[in-house]
Design a protein around this motif. Structure first.
Motif, PDB file in Angstrom:
ATOM      1  N   ASP A 170       0.848  -1.187   0.000  1.00 27.47           N
ATOM      2  CA  ASP A 170       0.000   0.000   0.000  1.00 27.47           C
ATOM      3  C   ASP A 170       0.887   1.242   0.000  1.00 27.47           C
ATOM      4  O   ASP A 170       2.112   1.138   0.061  1.00 27.47           O
ATOM      5  CB  ASP A 170      -0.959   0.005   1.194  1.00 27.47           C
ATOM      6  N   THR A 172       0.696   3.778   2.279  1.00 25.70           N
ATOM      7  CA  THR A 172       0.525   4.512   3.532  1.00 25.70           C
ATOM      8  C   THR A 172       1.816   5.089   4.109  1.00 25.70           C
ATOM      9  O   THR A 172       1.764   6.062   4.860  1.00 25.70           O
ATOM     10  CB  THR A 172      -0.139   3.630   4.597  1.00 25.70           C
ATOM     11  N   HIS A 175       2.000   8.788   3.354  1.00 24.16           N
ATOM     12  CA  HIS A 175       0.836   9.640   3.556  1.00 24.16           C
ATOM     13  C   HIS A 175       1.133  10.693   4.620  1.00 24.16           C
ATOM     14  O   HIS A 175       1.546  10.378   5.731  1.00 24.16           O
ATOM     15  CB  HIS A 175      -0.370   8.816   4.006  1.00 24.16           C
ATOM     16  N   TYR A 181      -6.856   4.881  -0.304  1.00 26.71           N
ATOM     17  CA  TYR A 181      -5.769   4.269  -1.065  1.00 26.71           C
ATOM     18  C   TYR A 181      -6.123   2.841  -1.488  1.00 26.71           C
ATOM     19  O   TYR A 181      -7.056   2.231  -0.964  1.00 26.71           O
ATOM     20  CB  TYR A 181      -4.478   4.260  -0.241  1.00 26.71           C
TER      21      TYR A 181
END
Length: 297
Positions: A170, A172, A175, A181
């Motif tokens: 992912d 993340t 972020h 997402y």
């Protein structure tokens, strides 16, 4: 050179002659253990390799203007780590290193430019799994083949979890603020990439399952209220099961097979909730109980 192409300098080369064993390590940071060695980057940016008895066997300095990425990985026979340094174009020059536990030799190769740094997330089998990332921008997963000196893109996300032959990726780690997402699943054996879900607000991995809260209505301020669908994705079968069609909640911190934990924040006040997937009911929680259950402490 594209991000999906071969490494810029086609051959591994011997690098970093044996360094003198220095003084005791100060302020240990991120650590990775392999079956035969342990690699650590200390607070001074020095990378140290230890054997299983805890004895220091090698020590490296990144050099002026350069740094070792603190994420490292090993597979028992080798330890892999990366280095980044600012280039003339403003982009980092990134290099991956592989330390041979049996003979103490180090090989290196340049990595494609375009990223601030590369995290070495996993050394599994004959491959090293990397995440190229730029702060508050993008993260891309790669598979690097050290014997071929070749790498290939996996997905537009960083390597976050492993379950047997499956990797979960992912975005993340880069972020800065909340944003929906995608969550990807990569099969190491077949190299197939599947999208476990789109517009995820939060997810957890439990064995072969991914439990996720997926936004039904797009929002960038879920702490003020949001509508979700709760799903369970089976990595082995590649199938999705909807556990809850519609759930009203707030900023989701954690999703499990039984509960969804979310918190409401407004005017400096935070309220904590636990939603039951079985009963479809929401219960208010104390801050302490919530943080413990949602694994925030």
């Amino acid at each position: 050179m594209s991000r999906d192409g071969r490494v810029t300098r086609g051959l591994w080369k011997k690098l970093l002659a044996a360094a003198a064993v220095a003084t005791a390590l100060i302020g240990a940071a991120v650590t990775t253990e392999a079956a035969s060695a342990r690699c650590e980057v200390n607070s001074d940016g020095i990378l140290v390799i230890y054997d299983t008895a805890g004895k220091e066997v090698k020590r490296f300095s990144a050099g002026a203007g350069a740094h070792f990425d603190t994420k490292t990985a090993g597979n028992g026979n080798y330890v892999a780590f990366s280095r980044y340094a600012s280039g003339s174009s403003g982009k980092s020059k990134c290099t991956i290193y592989r330390y041979d536990v049996s003979n103490g030799k180090v090989a290196s190769a340049d990595l494609p430019s375009g990223f601030f740094s590369y995290d070495v997330d996993l050394y599994y089998g004959d491959s090293i799994y990397l995440t190229g990332w730029n702060p508050s921008d993008n993260a891309v997963g790669y598979r690097f083949y050290p014997e071929k000196v070749q790498m290939e893109k996996i997905a537009d996300g960083g390597v976050e979890h492993q379950y047997k032959n499956w990797l979960v990726l992912d975005s993340t780690r880069v972020h800065g603020a909340f944003v929906p997402y995608k969550v990807y699943v990569y099969n190491i054996n077949t190299k197939a990439v599947k999208t476990a879900c789109k517009k995820a607000a939060a997810y957890t991995v439990s064995g072969k399952y991914i439990y996720a809260a997926v936004l039904k209505k797009n929002t960038y301020t879920p702490e003020l209220g949001a509508t979700y669908k709760i799903i369970r994705y089976d990595m082995v079968k590649g199938k999705t099961k909807t556990l809850v069609k519609t759930m009203k909640g707030y900023y989701v911190d954690r999703v499990t097979s039984k509960y969804v934990y979310s918190r409401k924040s407004k005017s400096g006040k935070t309220t904590y909730y636990r939603y039951s997937i079985k009963t479809k009911k929401t219960k208010r929680m104390s801050a302490g109980s919530y943080k413990k259950a949602a694994k925030l402490q």
